[in-house]
Design a protein around this motif. Structure first.
Motif, PDB file in Angstrom:
ATOM      1  N   UNK A 236       4.147   1.602   5.044  1.00  0.00           N
ATOM      2  CA  UNK A 236       4.434   2.970   5.485  1.00  0.00           C
ATOM      3  C   UNK A 236       5.689   3.518   4.810  1.00  0.00           C
ATOM      4  N   UNK A 237       6.610   2.653   4.450  1.00  0.00           N
ATOM      5  CA  UNK A 237       7.856   3.114   3.834  1.00  0.00           C
ATOM      6  C   UNK A 237       7.682   3.419   2.350  1.00  0.00           C
ATOM      7  N   UNK A 238       6.960   2.538   1.629  1.00  0.00           N
ATOM      8  CA  UNK A 238       6.848   2.695   0.174  1.00  0.00           C
ATOM      9  C   UNK A 238       5.481   3.234  -0.258  1.00  0.00           C
ATOM     10  N   UNK A 239       4.594   3.458   0.691  1.00  0.00           N
ATOM     11  CA  UNK A 239       3.295   4.094   0.457  1.00  0.00           C
ATOM     12  C   UNK A 239       2.399   3.294  -0.489  1.00  0.00           C
ATOM     13  N   UNK A 240       2.523   1.992  -0.443  1.00  0.00           N
ATOM     14  CA  UNK A 240       1.615   1.102  -1.161  1.00  0.00           C
ATOM     15  C   UNK A 240       1.847  -0.324  -0.658  1.00  0.00           C
ATOM     16  N   UNK A 241       0.884  -1.198  -0.963  1.00  0.00           N
ATOM     17  CA  UNK A 241       1.017  -2.600  -0.592  1.00  0.00           C
ATOM     18  C   UNK A 241       1.816  -3.321  -1.666  1.00  0.00           C
ATOM     19  N   UNK A 242       2.980  -3.832  -1.288  1.00  0.00           N
ATOM     20  CA  UNK A 242       3.863  -4.441  -2.271  1.00  0.00           C
ATOM     21  C   UNK A 242       3.198  -5.637  -2.940  1.00  0.00           C
ATOM     22  N   UNK A 243       3.433  -5.767  -4.213  1.00  0.00           N
ATOM     23  CA  UNK A 243       2.906  -6.786  -5.131  1.00  0.00           C
ATOM     24  C   UNK A 243       1.416  -6.561  -5.382  1.00  0.00           C
ATOM     25  N   UNK A 244       0.615  -6.445  -4.326  1.00  0.00           N
ATOM     26  CA  UNK A 244      -0.831  -6.296  -4.503  1.00  0.00           C
ATOM     27  C   UNK A 244      -1.172  -5.051  -5.299  1.00  0.00           C
ATOM     28  N   UNK A 245      -0.445  -3.954  -5.103  1.00  0.00           N
ATOM     29  CA  UNK A 245      -0.744  -2.693  -5.782  1.00  0.00           C
ATOM     30  C   UNK A 245       0.099  -2.494  -7.038  1.00  0.00           C
ATOM     31  N   UNK A 246       0.806  -3.510  -7.494  1.00  0.00           N
ATOM     32  CA  UNK A 246       1.677  -3.356  -8.652  1.00  0.00           C
ATOM     33  C   UNK A 246       0.875  -3.306  -9.955  1.00  0.00           C
ATOM     34  N   UNK A 247       1.313  -2.424 -10.865  1.00  0.00           N
ATOM     35  CA  UNK A 247       0.759  -2.426 -12.218  1.00  0.00           C
ATOM     36  C   UNK A 247       1.641  -3.327 -13.093  1.00  0.00           C
ATOM     37  N   UNK A 248       1.366  -3.340 -14.391  1.00  0.00           N
ATOM     38  CA  UNK A 248       2.088  -4.245 -15.292  1.00  0.00           C
ATOM     39  C   UNK A 248       3.586  -3.953 -15.310  1.00  0.00           C
ATOM     40  N   UNK A 249       3.958  -2.682 -15.269  1.00  0.00           N
ATOM     41  CA  UNK A 249       5.385  -2.326 -15.271  1.00  0.00           C
ATOM     42  C   UNK A 249       6.064  -2.828 -14.001  1.00  0.00           C
ATOM     43  N   UNK A 250       5.414  -2.639 -12.852  1.00  0.00           N
ATOM     44  CA  UNK A 250       5.982  -3.107 -11.591  1.00  0.00           C
ATOM     45  C   UNK A 250       6.107  -4.624 -11.571  1.00  0.00           C
ATOM     46  N   UNK A 251       5.091  -5.323 -12.080  1.00  0.00           N
ATOM     47  CA  UNK A 251       5.140  -6.782 -12.103  1.00  0.00           C
ATOM     48  C   UNK A 251       6.268  -7.263 -13.008  1.00  0.00           C
ATOM     49  N   UNK A 252       6.538  -6.524 -14.082  1.00  0.00           N
ATOM     50  CA  UNK A 252       7.657  -6.895 -14.942  1.00  0.00           C
ATOM     51  C   UNK A 252       8.979  -6.798 -14.177  1.00  0.00           C
ATOM     52  N   UNK A 253       9.130  -5.740 -13.386  1.00  0.00           N
ATOM     53  CA  UNK A 253      10.327  -5.602 -12.559  1.00  0.00           C
ATOM     54  C   UNK A 253      10.400  -6.705 -11.509  1.00  0.00           C
ATOM     55  N   UNK A 254       9.249  -7.029 -10.937  1.00  0.00           N
ATOM     56  CA  UNK A 254       9.200  -8.102  -9.936  1.00  0.00           C
ATOM     57  C   UNK A 254       9.623  -9.434 -10.550  1.00  0.00           C
TER      58      UNK A 254
END
Length: 308
Positions: A236-254
């Motif tokens: 509800x805070x970030x408006x997506x499911x963390x990690x599961x909804x990540x694209x390649x750019x987000x996974x790089x940050x992770x």
């Protein structure tokens, strides 16, 4: 270097400083939502901040230490090297003190603790199904040379953590149904983490030496009309499911965040505990039981308090 008089003198001086003032925090990418999530799980004074009151320096340092402790803990879990003098079991628990046995949850423990499986081979154990007298096959998914970590999720209130000490500090016996038993030496046994909604039974020196706490506030919470709380979760805070909804750019940050956690552990190589006052209060409350606490709160009224 260790072993020199200068080392022991510097260490003694550092040990005299409490942890809130010993470690500082600098974040390079503060707007990454997973990093924000990890920090938010330790925001003890979020209600005060959301009401517009400024936090004191001590309150900010306490929240920062919650984050620093989790960063070092994640680095410890990600590191495959095992030092027998630094054998810890991670225990994630809430710091809010409700009635003992109350099952609140929803604070983000499972999401954070299971994030390790993105980089390491992790065996998942349902902690609600663990029975202290029936643990013969609990490790049957563990594979020699493959399994890096074990995560016992939502450990129930009836299991004494002492039962797992041999997993943490010594050899690990693995039994599988219809399979031969085998034993893993300490250095090849997986590291172990737990999450629970409950404080610890019999929190003695043995557990104090081997438990690395991860402290979770109620920043993320379910609806609670009694406390005036409206449901809030990472989704509800970030408006997506963390990690599961990540694209390649987000996974790089992770991955960069997790590698930074690994660097924190490699750099300090010490267990950085969160602020322990609230955790110790919960453990003491469990030891004394709610019944004794309710009696004591009634009995020790004005006129009886601090009297022989």
């Amino acid at each position: 270097s260790p072993g020199t008089p200068e080392y022991f003198s510097a260490k003694k001086a550092a040990d005299a400083v409490n942890d809130e003032k010993k470690y500082s925090l600098s974040i390079n990418k503060p707007d990454f939502d997973f990093l924000q999530f990890v920090y938010n799980t330790g925001r003890t004074y979020w209600q005060k901040a959301e009401q517009g009151w400024p936090l004191s320096d001590d309150e900010i340092r306490e929240q920062d230490l919650n984050f620093i402790s989790k960063a070092a803990m994640l680095g410890y879990m990600l590191s495959k090297y095992k030092d027998a003098s630094k054998a810890y079991g991670v225990y994630a628990m809430e710091i809010e003190s409700g009635d003992e046995g109350e099952h609140k949850g929803g604070t983000g423990k499972s999401l954070l603790m299971s994030s390790v499986e993105q980089l390491r081979n992790q065996v998942y154990v349902d902690g609600q199904g663990v029975q202290q007298d029936k643990m013969n096959f609990i490790l049957q998914q563990v594979k020699k040379g493959i399994t890096d970590t074990i995560y016992v999720d939502d450990l129930n209130n009836k299991v004494d953590l002492h039962r797992f000490m041999n997993w943490i500090t010594g050899k690990m016996e693995v039994n599988g149904k219809y399979k031969d038993q085998f034993t893993l030496d300490y250095k090849e046994a997986p590291k172990v983490s737990f999450s629970s909604n409950h404080a610890l039974w019999n929190f003695d020196n043995s557990l104090k030496r081997r438990t690395w706490f991860a402290a979770f506030s109620n920043y993320y919470h379910s609806d609670d009309e009694m406390e005036g709380l409206t449901f809030r979760s990472p989704e509800t805070e970030f408006h997506r499911t963390l990690i599961q909804d990540y694209d390649a750019k987000d996974m790089n940050l992770f991955y960069n965040f997790m590698f930074n956690c690994l660097m924190v552990w490699k750099q300090f190589r010490v267990r950085i505990q969160p602020p322990m006052r609230r955790i110790e209060q919960r453990n003491l409350k469990k030891a004394m039981t709610d019944e004794f606490l309710f009696w004591a709160e009634d009995f020790f009224c004005e006129g009886r308090l601090n009297c022989l």
